[in-house]
Design a protein around this motif. Structure first.
Motif, PDB file in Angstrom:
ATOM      1  N   GLU A  19      -5.411 -76.397 -50.635  1.00  0.00           N
ATOM      2  CA  GLU A  19      -5.501 -75.928 -52.004  1.00  0.00           C
ATOM      3  C   GLU A  19      -4.937 -77.049 -52.922  1.00  0.00           C
ATOM      4  O   GLU A  19      -5.096 -77.410 -54.296  1.00  0.00           O
ATOM      5  CB  GLU A  19      -4.549 -74.705 -52.350  1.00  0.00           C
ATOM      6  CG  GLU A  19      -3.078 -74.952 -51.902  1.00  0.00           C
ATOM      7  CD  GLU A  19      -2.282 -73.613 -52.142  1.00  0.00           C
ATOM      8  OE1 GLU A  19      -2.810 -72.608 -52.490  1.00  0.00           O
ATOM      9  OE2 GLU A  19      -1.111 -73.615 -52.135  1.00  0.00           O
ATOM     10  N   LEU A  20      -4.288 -78.065 -52.104  1.00  0.00           N
ATOM     11  CA  LEU A  20      -3.648 -79.533 -53.008  1.00  0.00           C
ATOM     12  C   LEU A  20      -4.777 -80.467 -52.722  1.00  0.00           C
ATOM     13  O   LEU A  20      -4.534 -81.582 -53.221  1.00  0.00           O
ATOM     14  CB  LEU A  20      -2.391 -79.702 -52.292  1.00  0.00           C
ATOM     15  CG  LEU A  20      -1.350 -78.641 -52.552  1.00  0.00           C
ATOM     16  CD1 LEU A  20      -0.087 -79.003 -52.054  1.00  0.00           C
ATOM     17  CD2 LEU A  20      -1.173 -78.309 -53.960  1.00  0.00           C
ATOM     18  N   GLY A  21      -5.632 -80.440 -51.880  1.00  0.00           N
ATOM     19  CA  GLY A  21      -6.495 -81.539 -51.675  1.00  0.00           C
ATOM     20  C   GLY A  21      -6.812 -81.749 -50.122  1.00  0.00           C
ATOM     21  O   GLY A  21      -6.502 -80.806 -49.304  1.00  0.00           O
ATOM     22  N   ASP A  69      -3.543 -71.646 -43.536  1.00  0.00           N
ATOM     23  CA  ASP A  69      -4.533 -70.630 -43.998  1.00  0.00           C
ATOM     24  C   ASP A  69      -6.099 -71.178 -44.128  1.00  0.00           C
ATOM     25  O   ASP A  69      -7.039 -70.823 -43.735  1.00  0.00           O
ATOM     26  CB  ASP A  69      -4.000 -69.924 -45.173  1.00  0.00           C
ATOM     27  CG  ASP A  69      -4.954 -68.652 -45.236  1.00  0.00           C
ATOM     28  OD1 ASP A  69      -5.264 -67.796 -44.223  1.00  0.00           O
ATOM     29  OD2 ASP A  69      -5.162 -68.272 -46.407  1.00  0.00           O
ATOM     30  N   ALA A  70      -5.859 -72.507 -44.891  1.00  0.00           N
ATOM     31  CA  ALA A  70      -7.094 -73.273 -45.074  1.00  0.00           C
ATOM     32  C   ALA A  70      -7.639 -73.698 -43.952  1.00  0.00           C
ATOM     33  O   ALA A  70      -8.949 -73.786 -43.565  1.00  0.00           O
ATOM     34  CB  ALA A  70      -7.015 -74.333 -46.084  1.00  0.00           C
ATOM     35  N   SER A  87     -12.680 -70.762 -39.146  1.00  0.00           N
ATOM     36  CA  SER A  87     -13.705 -69.674 -39.091  1.00  0.00           C
ATOM     37  C   SER A  87     -15.236 -70.108 -39.416  1.00  0.00           C
ATOM     38  O   SER A  87     -16.043 -69.473 -38.911  1.00  0.00           O
ATOM     39  CB  SER A  87     -13.181 -68.679 -39.878  1.00  0.00           C
ATOM     40  OG  SER A  87     -11.931 -68.336 -39.525  1.00  0.00           O
ATOM     41  N   SER A  88     -15.184 -70.961 -40.297  1.00  0.00           N
ATOM     42  CA  SER A  88     -16.570 -71.272 -40.945  1.00  0.00           C
ATOM     43  C   SER A  88     -17.473 -72.124 -39.777  1.00  0.00           C
ATOM     44  O   SER A  88     -18.624 -72.338 -40.078  1.00  0.00           O
ATOM     45  CB  SER A  88     -16.352 -72.033 -42.200  1.00  0.00           C
ATOM     46  OG  SER A  88     -15.752 -73.621 -41.845  1.00  0.00           O
ATOM     47  N   ARG A  89     -16.678 -72.622 -38.738  1.00  0.00           N
ATOM     48  CA  ARG A  89     -17.251 -73.329 -37.838  1.00  0.00           C
ATOM     49  C   ARG A  89     -17.587 -72.565 -36.485  1.00  0.00           C
ATOM     50  O   ARG A  89     -17.461 -73.039 -35.292  1.00  0.00           O
ATOM     51  CB  ARG A  89     -16.668 -74.632 -37.487  1.00  0.00           C
ATOM     52  CG  ARG A  89     -16.969 -75.712 -38.802  1.00  0.00           C
ATOM     53  CD  ARG A  89     -15.951 -76.436 -39.085  1.00  0.00           C
ATOM     54  NE  ARG A  89     -16.431 -77.565 -39.982  1.00  0.00           N
ATOM     55  CZ  ARG A  89     -16.189 -77.158 -41.174  1.00  0.00           C
ATOM     56  NH1 ARG A  89     -15.872 -75.943 -41.551  1.00  0.00           N
ATOM     57  NH2 ARG A  89     -16.537 -78.261 -42.261  1.00  0.00           N
ATOM     58  N   ARG A 129      -5.512 -64.077 -45.050  1.00  0.00           N
ATOM     59  CA  ARG A 129      -6.718 -63.142 -45.059  1.00  0.00           C
ATOM     60  C   ARG A 129      -7.377 -63.208 -43.780  1.00  0.00           C
ATOM     61  O   ARG A 129      -8.462 -62.362 -43.729  1.00  0.00           O
ATOM     62  CB  ARG A 129      -7.496 -63.348 -46.358  1.00  0.00           C
ATOM     63  CG  ARG A 129      -7.968 -64.923 -46.270  1.00  0.00           C
ATOM     64  CD  ARG A 129      -7.942 -65.472 -47.460  1.00  0.00           C
ATOM     65  NE  ARG A 129      -8.078 -67.023 -47.713  1.00  0.00           N
ATOM     66  CZ  ARG A 129      -9.019 -67.546 -48.149  1.00  0.00           C
ATOM     67  NH1 ARG A 129     -10.435 -67.133 -48.275  1.00  0.00           N
ATOM     68  NH2 ARG A 129      -8.990 -68.866 -48.041  1.00  0.00           N
ATOM     69  N   PHE A 130      -7.256 -64.034 -42.943  1.00  0.00           N
ATOM     70  CA  PHE A 130      -7.911 -64.188 -41.598  1.00  0.00           C
ATOM     71  C   PHE A 130      -7.134 -63.543 -40.309  1.00  0.00           C
ATOM     72  O   PHE A 130      -7.186 -64.058 -39.064  1.00  0.00           O
ATOM     73  CB  PHE A 130      -8.163 -65.624 -41.399  1.00  0.00           C
ATOM     74  CG  PHE A 130      -9.225 -66.143 -42.466  1.00  0.00           C
ATOM     75  CD1 PHE A 130     -10.440 -66.098 -42.561  1.00  0.00           C
ATOM     76  CD2 PHE A 130      -8.556 -67.088 -43.306  1.00  0.00           C
ATOM     77  CE1 PHE A 130     -11.121 -66.602 -43.443  1.00  0.00           C
ATOM     78  CE2 PHE A 130      -9.355 -67.681 -44.362  1.00  0.00           C
ATOM     79  CZ  PHE A 130     -10.804 -67.407 -44.429  1.00  0.00           C
TER      80      PHE A 130
END
Length: 407
Positions: free
Chosen positions: A144-146, A221-222, A228-230, A255-256
């Protein structure tokens, strides 16, 4: 006593009360600031007495250091100097007396060690991820910060959907969790070693302060989303020191969360009240002053006195009090000789959830030095725990715990 003498005595007493009250408030503010301010010092905490080189390249030799908790503990470590631009492998103790410790060093890289006056001793024996000798690649996790730098190490078998996300402690380097990477890789788990806000060279919040887990969990979390996307389906979070608290907050808030199948906590800060009281006592700060400092963290004065954009609720960070919210197996490793984070909090967490917590207690190791002092016991505990998770894909995450004590 009447008249003027009484008035004078009353005035002196009032003045003394104001003076000592002001002194206590100042000390409490300094204590609270120390907690939230990331360490930025370029000087190391251990003084170098002399350095004897064994080759012209200055890559190996012996180094004599002032005797401290950091320099005297047996085991393998990384020696850092010049803001970590110089690094070497720190090995066995050659000689020691009441004031100094002489140890072997090797494989020095970066800034030459000749003439260096102070050094730091990092608990990880790896100077860099390259020291693992494994295939890896540097990646960026969109936070969220970069972008947050991270290291990805694939499992030793293709197609694995099991991942471990490794989180280092307060002010530590990303190398801190590397001790676990080869073990989990051999068990078939991919590894993502992450950074988070206020790490050097990483995007940080406007206030530049630690949240002790209340803000840092967003970065983990990021990483969960990135994994998860991988293809990550089953994820274990490992956290060292403050990283343990960050991992706990991630589990409770992510959320995961349904993808998280276990937590591994090494020398974790699971109760900040206990940790700050313990550290204050070691600095001989009176208990009332320490309590005032903790109150300031979550008080209306936090912005003006501490510079934090948001208050820090230590009750929210208390994983012992929130033990009933956990639903996955937890491997908890801590030492009774820890001088930074008290072992008592981990003991109470283990007692609160014996159905989930596999608690392994060490007796000689300093903070995050468990592997260094008793490598066999540490690796056996980690191996066995991950083996249990690896043989139960998709199974219920509840696990019967066992307790062991390292000799």
């Amino acid at each position: 006593m009447t008249g003027r003498p009484l008035r004078n005595a009353t005035a002196l007493a009032a003045g003394a009360t104001v003076f000592f009250g002001s002194l206590a408030a100042t000390a409490a503010t300094m204590l609270a600031r120390q907690v939230v301010n990331p360490p930025r010092s370029t000087r190391g905490p251990v003084r170098v007495i002399k350095c004897d080189l064994h080759n012209p390249e200055a890559t190996a030799g012996t180094i004599t250091l002032e005797r401290t908790i950091e320099s005297e503990t047996a085991g393998e470590y990384t020696l850092l100097w010049d803001s970590a631009r110089g690094r070497a492998h720190l090995g066995e103790i050659v000689t020691a007396d009441l004031r100094t410790v002489t140890r072997r060093f090797s494989e020095a890289i970066g800034t030459p060690i000749v003439g260096i006056r102070t050094v730091r001793v990092a608990s990880a024996p790896q100077r860099d991820i390259r020291d693992l000798g494994l295939h890896w690649r540097e990646v960026e996790v969109p936070g969220e910060l970069g972008p947050m730098p991270a290291w990805f190490v694939p499992a030793d078998r293709e197609g694995s959907h099991d991942w471990v996300i490794h989180v280092h402690g307060r002010g530590a380097a990303m190398t801190e969790p590397l001790r676990a990477v080869p073990l989990v890789r051999a068990q078939g788990w991919n590894s993502l070693v992450v950074s988070y806000r206020n790490d050097l060279g990483v995007p940080s919040p406007a206030d530049g302060k630690y949240g002790l887990g209340l803000t840092e969990w967003h970065d983990v979390d990021a990483a969960l989303e990135w994994a998860s996307s991988r293809g990550a389906e089953r994820i274990v979070l490992t956290g060292w020191s403050m990283g343990g608290g960050i991992v706990g907050q991630t589990y409770l808030n992510s959320r995961f969360r349904k993808r998280i199948v276990g937590l591994m906590l090494e020398s974790p800060a699971v109760n900040w009240h206990d940790t700050l009281e313990y550290q204050a006592a070691q600095m001989r700060v009176p208990a009332p002053v320490a309590k005032l400092g903790m109150w300031l963290l979550n008080s209306p004065l936090h912005r003006g006195l501490l510079g934090t954009d948001e208050p820090i609720d230590l009750a929210q960070l208390d994983l012992v009090a929130r033990a009933d919210e956990f639903e996955v197996p937890i491997l908890l490793l801590h030492s009774t000789a820890d001088t930074v984070v008290p072992v008592t909090s981990s003991q109470r967490l283990a007692q609160a959830r014996p159905d989930l917590v596999d608690y392994v207690e060490f007796t000689r190791a300093r903070h995050t030095r468990l592997w260094n002092v008793d490598r066999d016991s540490w690796e056996t505990a980690v191996d066995e725990w991950f083996a249990g998770l690896s043989t139960q894909p998709g199974a219920d995450s509840q696990a019967q715990a066992s307790s062991r004590t390292s000799r």
